[in-house]
Design an enzyme around this catalytic site. Structure first.
Site, PDB file in Angstrom:
ATOM      1  N   GLU A  30      45.704  -9.968  41.956  1.00 33.51           N
ATOM      2  CA  GLU A  30      45.171  -9.281  40.785  1.00 33.51           C
ATOM      3  C   GLU A  30      44.825 -10.308  39.717  1.00 33.51           C
ATOM      4  O   GLU A  30      45.631 -11.186  39.408  1.00 33.51           O
ATOM      5  CB  GLU A  30      46.191  -8.278  40.246  1.00 33.51           C
ATOM      6  CG  GLU A  30      45.631  -7.363  39.175  1.00 33.51           C
ATOM      7  CD  GLU A  30      46.615  -6.282  38.733  1.00 33.51           C
ATOM      8  OE1 GLU A  30      46.310  -5.581  37.760  1.00 33.51           O
ATOM      9  OE2 GLU A  30      47.676  -6.169  39.363  1.00 33.51           O
ATOM     10  N   HIS A  84      44.228 -19.939  31.835  1.00 31.86           N
ATOM     11  CA  HIS A  84      43.340 -18.905  31.293  1.00 31.86           C
ATOM     12  C   HIS A  84      43.277 -19.055  29.771  1.00 31.86           C
ATOM     13  O   HIS A  84      44.322 -19.252  29.131  1.00 31.86           O
ATOM     14  CB  HIS A  84      43.863 -17.519  31.660  1.00 31.86           C
ATOM     15  CG  HIS A  84      42.970 -16.410  31.211  1.00 31.86           C
ATOM     16  ND1 HIS A  84      41.772 -16.119  31.826  1.00 31.86           N
ATOM     17  CD2 HIS A  84      43.097 -15.531  30.183  1.00 31.86           C
ATOM     18  CE1 HIS A  84      41.198 -15.096  31.208  1.00 31.86           C
ATOM     19  NE2 HIS A  84      41.985 -14.730  30.202  1.00 31.86           N
TER      20      HIS A  84
END
Length: 205
Positions: free
Chosen positions: A147, A113
């Protein structure tokens, strides 16, 4: 042999960095680790050609050909499982995976990320870092959980935010560090074992 399956949607620069690291460091010979396949949800993904030129099997599953996200992820999971993966690596795979897919490969599913998680989950990370007045930005390799962008952190790299930075210039410098830490984190994860104690390794550019 421990198999890695890489999922891409575009140019696959992180995938290419992983493949090059595996070749240059002889992952197969030294660690029994190989890149078994590269899969994409887009037939025009540029990274597919790179993989084919390296002799890596590729497969395209067009998500638009499936009636639902769940149906696509079921087909994708079967295609991935066909390669008996020790690790599934997301490298610019522009799909949010269903909980069923994530659960199936729990502990074997990694992502990178473009922020220093837990800061700036989601999209537009570089502009958000600039707008917030951050002095540093960076990238994070983490395990994927149901999540979004909150799984256990494996490695991070820190990049300074310069006064003249735009989102594009910052993204380019962060991407350089992604190419460094993603292969390293993958090798460590497979070599040291996913069940062992994990140490956070942070590097600075």
């Amino acid at each position: 042999m421990k198999n890695i399956v890489i999922l891409i949607s575009g140019g696959g620069s992180n995938m290419a960095a992983i493949v090059r690291a595996a070749e240059q460091q002889d992952w197969a010979g030294r660690h029994g680790i190989r890149i078994a396949a590269v899969l994409s949800n887009r037939a025009d993904a540029g990274g597919l050609q790179f993989a084919r030129e390296r002799g890596i099997p590729t497969q395209v599953l067009d998500h638009k050909a499936y009636p639902s996200r769940e149906a696509f992820d079921t087909a994708l999971a079967e295609a991935v499982q066909a390669h008996d993966p020790a690790l599934v690596v997301l490298a610019g795979f522009m799909r949010i995976l269903t909980p069923a897919f994530v659960e199936r490969f729990a502990g074997r599913l990694l992502n990178i990320h473009p922020s220093l998680l837990p800061a700036f989950t989601g999209l537009n990370t570089h502009q958000r870092a600039i707008d917030a007045g951050c002095k540093v930005a960076g990238c994070t390799v983490h395990e994927v959980t149901a999540e979004l962008d909150v799984g256990p952190i494996l490695e991070q790299a820190v990049v300074p935010v310069l006064p003249c930075d735009t989102a594009a210039t910052l993204a380019a410098r962060v991407l350089e560090q992604e190419h460094v830490i993603y292969p390293r984190a993958i090798l460590a994860h497979l070599r040291d074992g996913a069940g062992g104690e994990k140490a956070l390794c942070t590097s600075a550019s």
